[in-house]
Motif scaffolding. Structure first.
Motif, PDB file in Angstrom:
ATOM      1  N   THR A 199     -21.938 -17.325   1.515  1.00  0.00           N
ATOM      2  CA  THR A 199     -20.937 -17.199   0.453  1.00  0.00           C
ATOM      3  C   THR A 199     -21.630 -16.866  -0.864  1.00  0.00           C
ATOM      4  OG1 THR A 199     -19.878 -19.072   1.565  1.00  0.00           O
ATOM      5  CG2 THR A 199     -18.853 -18.295  -0.462  1.00  0.00           C
ATOM      6  N   GLN A 200     -21.039 -15.953  -1.613  1.00  0.00           N
ATOM      7  CA  GLN A 200     -21.663 -15.520  -2.860  1.00  0.00           C
ATOM      8  C   GLN A 200     -20.756 -15.733  -4.063  1.00  0.00           C
ATOM      9  OE1 GLN A 200     -20.827 -11.071  -3.888  1.00  0.00           O
ATOM     10  NE2 GLN A 200     -21.837 -10.983  -1.891  1.00  0.00           N
ATOM     11  N   ASN A 202     -20.124 -13.576  -7.743  1.00  0.00           N
ATOM     12  CA  ASN A 202     -20.382 -12.245  -8.292  1.00  0.00           C
ATOM     13  C   ASN A 202     -19.495 -12.068  -9.535  1.00  0.00           C
ATOM     14  OD1 ASN A 202     -17.747 -11.618  -7.201  1.00  0.00           O
ATOM     15  ND2 ASN A 202     -18.755 -11.374  -5.189  1.00  0.00           N
ATOM     16  N   PHE A 205     -15.858 -13.058  -8.804  1.00  0.00           N
ATOM     17  CA  PHE A 205     -15.729 -14.487  -8.473  1.00  0.00           C
ATOM     18  C   PHE A 205     -16.981 -15.206  -9.000  1.00  0.00           C
ATOM     19  CE2 PHE A 205     -13.109 -12.172  -5.540  1.00  0.00           C
ATOM     20  CZ  PHE A 205     -11.987 -12.965  -5.325  1.00  0.00           C
ATOM     21  N   ILE A 258     -13.904 -20.165  -6.339  1.00  0.00           N
ATOM     22  CA  ILE A 258     -13.942 -20.243  -4.875  1.00  0.00           C
ATOM     23  C   ILE A 258     -13.534 -21.662  -4.468  1.00  0.00           C
ATOM     24  CG2 ILE A 258     -15.407 -19.856  -2.841  1.00  0.00           C
ATOM     25  CD1 ILE A 258     -17.200 -18.147  -4.686  1.00  0.00           C
TER      26      ILE A 258
HETATM   27  C1  LIG Z   1     -17.447 -11.524  -4.479  1.00  0.00           C
HETATM   28  O1  LIG Z   1     -17.413 -12.881  -4.081  1.00  0.00           O
HETATM   29  C2  LIG Z   1     -16.239 -13.221  -3.370  1.00  0.00           C
HETATM   30  C3  LIG Z   1     -16.284 -14.743  -3.171  1.00  0.00           C
HETATM   31  O2  LIG Z   1     -17.437 -15.143  -2.492  1.00  0.00           O
HETATM   32  C4  LIG Z   1     -16.180 -12.442  -2.055  1.00  0.00           C
HETATM   33  O3  LIG Z   1     -14.975 -12.776  -1.355  1.00  0.00           O
HETATM   34  C5  LIG Z   1     -16.221 -10.963  -2.370  1.00  0.00           C
HETATM   35  O4  LIG Z   1     -16.290 -10.240  -1.157  1.00  0.00           O
HETATM   36  C6  LIG Z   1     -17.424 -10.633  -3.224  1.00  0.00           C
HETATM   37  N1  LIG Z   1     -17.363  -9.251  -3.653  1.00  0.00           N
HETATM   38  C7  LIG Z   1     -18.135  -8.306  -3.146  1.00  0.00           C
HETATM   39  C8  LIG Z   1     -17.965  -6.933  -3.701  1.00  0.00           C
HETATM   40  O5  LIG Z   1     -18.929  -8.539  -2.245  1.00  0.00           O
END
Ligand SMILES: *[C@@H]1O[C@H](CO)[C@@H](O)[C@H](O)[C@H]1NC(C)=O
Ligand SMILES: *[C@@H]1O[C@H](CO)[C@@H](O)[C@H](O)[C@H]1NC(C)=O
Length: 426
Positions: A199-200, A202, A205, A258
Motif C-alpha cells: 500500500t502506498q 502519493n 492519497f 486511506i
Molecule cells: C495512490 O495511492 C492510492 C492509495 O494507496 C492507490 O489506491 C492509488 O492507486 C495510488 N495511485 C497511483 C497512481 O498509483
C-alpha cells in the motif's frame, strides 16, 4: 498525535481505551522493545559518567543492563524479514522474499511488527528513528559491551527497506501485507502463503505523518552512517529531504486518505511528525530552513508549547522538545533571536515534561501505579514507561554534559540524578 493536557496528566482517571484501540495497540511490540533498548543503553551511560566522577574509580559494567541490551537487539534480529545474512537466530530463516515484487520493488527487508508478519511503515520508521537516536547518544556504551555492530546492522536492515519503499519523490509504500488475512493465522513467516499486497501514499492519497516519520528515520540514520559509509549516508539524506517535502507539500493524514489503516496504528495527527522530521533534518544538515520551519514558521501552529504529552509512535512532540533542547544545551550561541526564543520554549516544555515525570515534583503526574510505574493506557502500557525513562535519562545526560546543575519544578529544585533515578525506577 495525542495531546494530553496538564490537567489530564495530573488527573486520576486512566485513559479509557475503546475496543478498537485494543486491536491496534497489541501490535506495538517492535516499538516497545526499542524503548527497552535505549533505556538499557542509557543505564550503561550512567557508569560512564560515574567513571569520570571525582572518585575516578572505574566501575564495572552492570551485567544486568548489558544483558538486557543484548536481548533487546536480538529481538530485532528475530523480527527480520528477507534473505537473512549472518543470522544468529537458529529458528529463523528467509521469508518475505517476494514482498514488493508486484510493483517491481524489493521490499523483502525491513521488520515484521510483532507476532504477525505485517510490515507497518509508520511504527517501523519510528523504531528506526529512536534506534538512530540511541546510537548517536549512546553508541560508545553499546560498543563497550560489543553491541554496536548489531545496532548498526538492525538499523540498516530497516533503512534499506525504507529507501526501497520510496521509489520516486512523491510515492512511499508504507505497508506490506494484509492484517485481515495475516492475523487470522498463527504461522511462521518462513512458510506463510497469504497474498501480501503493498500500500502506498502519493499525491492523490497523501500521508503526511508516515512520510515525515520516514524522513525523520532516514535523516537520523544519515548521521549514524556519516563517518563509516558516507555514500549510504548521503543517499539516506536525499530520500529524507524528498520525503519531508512530499509530507509538507501534500498535507493530509494517512488515516484519512486511506481509512483502512485506522485499525492498526491509526494516527491522530501529523503536526508532531512534521516538527520531528524537520528537527532531525536540521541536525543532519544544519540547514537553517529546517530550524526556521520548527520555530517561526510552524512552532505556533503545531508545537503546543507548554502542554505536556507522552512520547510514542503516534506522538513525537515530547521527543522533539528534548531533541531541540539539545541545541540550547550545546550550541545556540550564534542563533538569531527569534529562533533562540522559540527553542527556549521547546526546552521549557521539555522541562515541564520532566517535572511531570519526577515522582516528588509538585507537578508530578499521578498517572502511575502504586509502585510508581508510569501507566497511561491499559493496553501496551510499558511503551510509555520506557519512552518516559528514555527521555528522562537523555535530559539528565544533557544537563550533566552541559554542566546544568538544576532543574526547577514550581520552585523545587532537582538534579540530573533525580531524573536518572526516575528512569532506573521504571
Ligand atoms: C495512490 O495511492 C492510492 C492509495 O494507496 C492507490 O489506491 C492509488 O492507486 C495510488 N495511485 C497511483 C497512481 O498509483
Ligand atoms: C483515526 O484517527 C482519525 C484522526 O486522524 C480519527 O478521525 C478516527 O476516528 C480514528 N479512527 C479510529 C478507528 O480510531
Amino acid at each position: 498525535m495525542k495531546r494530553i493536557s496538564e490537567a489530564e496528566m495530573g488527573g486520576k482517571q486512566a485513559e479509557t481505551s475503546n475496543p478498537r484501540d485494543r486491536g491496534s495497540s497489541i501490535w506495538c511490540l517492535l516499538v516497545l522493545v526499542i524503548g527497552a533498548l535505549v533505556v538499557t543503553a542509557a543505564a550503561l551511560t550512567i557508569l560512564k559518567y560515574l567513571h569520570f566522577s571525582k572518585n575516578n574509580e572505574a566501575h564495572p559494567i552492570n551485567k544486568k543492563y548489558a544483558d538486557a541490551l543484548e536481548l533487546a537487539l536480538q529481538f530485532f534480529d528475530v523480527q527480520k524479514s528477507g534473505k537473512l545474512v549472518d543470522n544468529r537466530i537458529p529458528w529463523r530463516g528467509d521469508s518475505g522474499l517476494q514482498d514488493g515484487s508486484e510493483e517491481n520493488l524489493d521490499l523483502s527487508k525491513g521488520m515484521y511488527d510483532a507476532g504477525d508478519a505485517i510490515k507497518f511503515g509508520f511504527p517501523m520508521a519510528f523504531t528506526a528513528t529512536v534506534l538512530s537516536w540511541s546510537i548517536l547518544e549512546y553508541g560508545d556504551q553499546m560498543n563497550a559491551v560489543k553491541q554496536l555492530g548489531y545496532a548498526y546492522n538492525c538499523l540498516r536492515w530497516i533503512t534499506d527497506y525504507l529507501i526501497n519503499s520510496h521509489p520516486s519523490e512523491n510515492v512511499l509504500y508504507f505497508q506490506v501485507g494484509d492484517p485481515g488475512l495475516d492475523h487470522k493465522c498463527w504461522e511462521r513467516p518462513e512458510t506463510m502463503t497469504e497474498r501480501r499486497p503493498v500500500t502506498q501514499v502519493n499525491t492523490s492519497f497523501p500521508g503526511t505523518e508516515v512520510a515525515a516519520e520516514t524522513a525523520a528515520a532516514l535523516a537520523s540514520a544519515s548521521l549514524v552512517f556519516k563517518e563509516n559509509d558516507p555514500d549510504y549516508s548521503s543517499s539516506l539524506l536525499t530520500h529524507a529531504r524528498q520525503l519531508f517535502t512530499f509530507a509538507d507539500t501534500y498535507r493530509a493524514s494517512y488515516s484519512i486518505s486511506i481509512p483502512q489503516v485506522q485499525g492498526f496504528y491509526n494516527s491522530t495527527g501529523y503536526g508532531d511528525e512534521l516538527l520531528w522530521a524537520a528537527s532531525w533534518l536540521y541536525h543532519a544538515t544544519r540547514d537553517d530552513s529546517y530550524l526556521r520551519y520548527v520555530t517561526e514558521l510552524n512552532g505556533q501552529r503545531f508545537a503546543n508549547m507548554e502542554i505536556t504529552t507522552w512520547f510514542s509512535w503516534d506522538d513525537k512532540l515530547a521527543g522533539t522538545q528534548v531533541l531541540l533542547s539539545r541545541i540550547i544545551f550545546f550550541g545556540a550561541k550564534d542563533m538569531p533571536t527569534v529562533e533562540n526564543l522559540d527553542l527556549q520554549m521547546y526546552r521549557k516544555t521539555a522541562e515541564l515534561v520532566m517535572c511531570g515525570l519526577l515522582p516528588d515534583s509538585p507537578t508530578a503526574t499521578s498517572r502511575r501505579t502504586d509502585g510508581g510505574l508510569i501507566w497511561i493506557t491499559e493496553w501496551n502500557p510499558l511503551q510509555h514507561a520506557v519512552a518516559s525513562a528514555f527521555l528522562a535519562v537523555l535530559y539528565s545526560d544533557y544537563m550533566l554534559t552541559s554542566q546544568t546543575e538544576t532543574l526547577y519544578c514550581s520552585g523545587n529544585s532537582y538534579k540530573p540524578d533525580d531524573l536518572r533515578n526516575f528512569a532506573i525506577s521504571q
